[in-house]
Design a protein around this motif. Structure first.
Motif, PDB file in Angstrom:
ATOM      1  N   GLN A 117       0.829  -1.213   0.000  1.00  0.00           N
ATOM      2  CA  GLN A 117       0.000   0.000   0.000  1.00  0.00           C
ATOM      3  C   GLN A 117       0.861   1.261   0.000  1.00  0.00           C
ATOM      4  OE1 GLN A 117      -2.739   0.343   3.275  1.00  0.00           O
ATOM      5  NE2 GLN A 117      -3.312   2.416   2.725  1.00  0.00           N
ATOM      6  N   ALA A 118       1.897   1.298   0.832  1.00  0.00           N
ATOM      7  CA  ALA A 118       2.770   2.478   0.889  1.00  0.00           C
ATOM      8  C   ALA A 118       3.474   2.687  -0.445  1.00  0.00           C
ATOM      9  CB  ALA A 118       3.785   2.332   2.017  1.00  0.00           C
ATOM     10  N   SER A 128       1.919   2.910   9.703  1.00  0.00           N
ATOM     11  CA  SER A 128       2.624   1.649   9.460  1.00  0.00           C
ATOM     12  C   SER A 128       3.681   1.372  10.526  1.00  0.00           C
ATOM     13  CB  SER A 128       3.288   1.678   8.079  1.00  0.00           C
ATOM     14  OG  SER A 128       2.324   1.809   7.073  1.00  0.00           O
ATOM     15  N   ASP A 143       4.136   6.691  12.183  1.00  0.00           N
ATOM     16  CA  ASP A 143       3.029   6.749  11.233  1.00  0.00           C
ATOM     17  C   ASP A 143       2.129   5.525  11.389  1.00  0.00           C
ATOM     18  OD1 ASP A 143       4.292   4.657   9.868  1.00  0.00           O
ATOM     19  OD2 ASP A 143       5.042   5.941   8.274  1.00  0.00           O
ATOM     20  N   ASP A 185       2.449   1.660  -3.398  1.00  0.00           N
ATOM     21  CA  ASP A 185       1.435   2.081  -4.371  1.00  0.00           C
ATOM     22  C   ASP A 185       1.107   3.567  -4.228  1.00  0.00           C
ATOM     23  OD1 ASP A 185       1.322  -0.450  -5.449  1.00  0.00           O
ATOM     24  OD2 ASP A 185      -0.556  -1.004  -4.451  1.00  0.00           O
ATOM     25  N   GLU A 186       1.008   4.052  -2.986  1.00  0.00           N
ATOM     26  CA  GLU A 186       0.711   5.473  -2.758  1.00  0.00           C
ATOM     27  C   GLU A 186       1.834   6.356  -3.291  1.00  0.00           C
ATOM     28  OE1 GLU A 186      -0.128   6.005   1.408  1.00  0.00           O
ATOM     29  OE2 GLU A 186      -1.868   4.664   1.316  1.00  0.00           O
ATOM     30  N   ILE A 187       3.077   5.951  -3.085  1.00  0.00           N
ATOM     31  CA  ILE A 187       4.212   6.740  -3.565  1.00  0.00           C
ATOM     32  C   ILE A 187       4.311   6.665  -5.088  1.00  0.00           C
ATOM     33  CG2 ILE A 187       6.737   6.896  -3.536  1.00  0.00           C
ATOM     34  CD1 ILE A 187       6.540   6.262  -0.508  1.00  0.00           C
ATOM     35  N   ARG A 188       4.057   5.501  -5.656  1.00  0.00           N
ATOM     36  CA  ARG A 188       4.058   5.372  -7.124  1.00  0.00           C
ATOM     37  C   ARG A 188       2.979   6.262  -7.737  1.00  0.00           C
ATOM     38  NH1 ARG A 188       5.350  -0.627  -9.300  1.00  0.00           N
ATOM     39  NH2 ARG A 188       5.117   0.528 -11.232  1.00  0.00           N
ATOM     40  N   GLU A 189       1.819   6.311  -7.099  1.00  0.00           N
ATOM     41  CA  GLU A 189       0.729   7.162  -7.599  1.00  0.00           C
ATOM     42  C   GLU A 189       1.115   8.639  -7.486  1.00  0.00           C
ATOM     43  OE1 GLU A 189      -2.813   8.477  -9.266  1.00  0.00           O
ATOM     44  OE2 GLU A 189      -1.792   6.542  -9.370  1.00  0.00           O
ATOM     45  N   ARG A 190       1.748   9.017  -6.394  1.00  0.00           N
ATOM     46  CA  ARG A 190       2.234  10.395  -6.229  1.00  0.00           C
ATOM     47  C   ARG A 190       3.203  10.732  -7.364  1.00  0.00           C
ATOM     48  NH1 ARG A 190       2.862  14.197  -2.157  1.00  0.00           N
ATOM     49  NH2 ARG A 190       1.863  12.884  -0.605  1.00  0.00           N
ATOM     50  N   ARG A 248       1.401  11.205 -10.721  1.00  0.00           N
ATOM     51  CA  ARG A 248       0.726  12.505 -10.802  1.00  0.00           C
ATOM     52  C   ARG A 248       1.713  13.669 -10.942  1.00  0.00           C
ATOM     53  NH1 ARG A 248      -2.255  10.488  -6.099  1.00  0.00           N
ATOM     54  NH2 ARG A 248      -1.005  11.968  -4.904  1.00  0.00           N
TER      55      ARG A 248
END
Length: 136
Positions: free
Chosen positions: A27-28, A123, A121, A30-35, A38
């Motif tokens: 999940q972490a 996690s 955090d 994926d969030e950074i890859r999405e950032r 964008r």
């Protein structure tokens, strides 16, 4: 000054795979890859006294100041990278740096460089912050 060269790269699968372990969770990552997708983060290829990959971005704090975020890193030469990161933050008018870390030895290196533990955090990574050369 630190003998490190950093170049923004367009990461491929092998680069993300190298950063996967540092992310701590799918999940972490994926969030950074999405950032990154964008355009809100860059992946740097580091060479010299620090070698590897780093993902960084800048956030605006509530007080309007800039905070550089060292989101992920993989490679060698953490001590040199941390010194480079502080120089980079100052050169880009970021008055704070934040990182989330799980490795005890790396946490100690950040503390040695003036970062202060400010919490954990979701996690359970340790959150460290550097404030313009002063601990806050």
């Amino acid at each position: 000054r630190v003998d490190i060269k950093a170049q923004v790269i367009e990461p491929g699968g092998a680069d993300w795979q190298a950063l996967d372990r540092a992310a701590g969770s799918v999940q972490a990552l994926d969030e950074i890859r999405e950032r990154h997708r964008r355009g809100e983060a860059v992946v740097l290829q580091m060479a010299g006294k620090a070698q590897g990959l780093a993902v960084i971005w800048c956030e605006i704090r509530q007080d309007g100041g800039r905070e550089l975020v060292a989101g992920l890193g993989a490679g060698q030469g953490a001590r040199a990278f941390i010194r480079w990161l502080i120089d980079f933050a100052r050169a880009n008018r970021a008055t704070t740096i934040r990182t989330h870390c799980q490795r005890a030895g790396l946490i100690r290196l950040y503390q040695w460089a003036g970062f202060r533990i400010v919490g954990a955090d979701d996690s359970n990574f340790t959150i460290l912050r550097w404030a313009d050369g002063r601990q806050q």
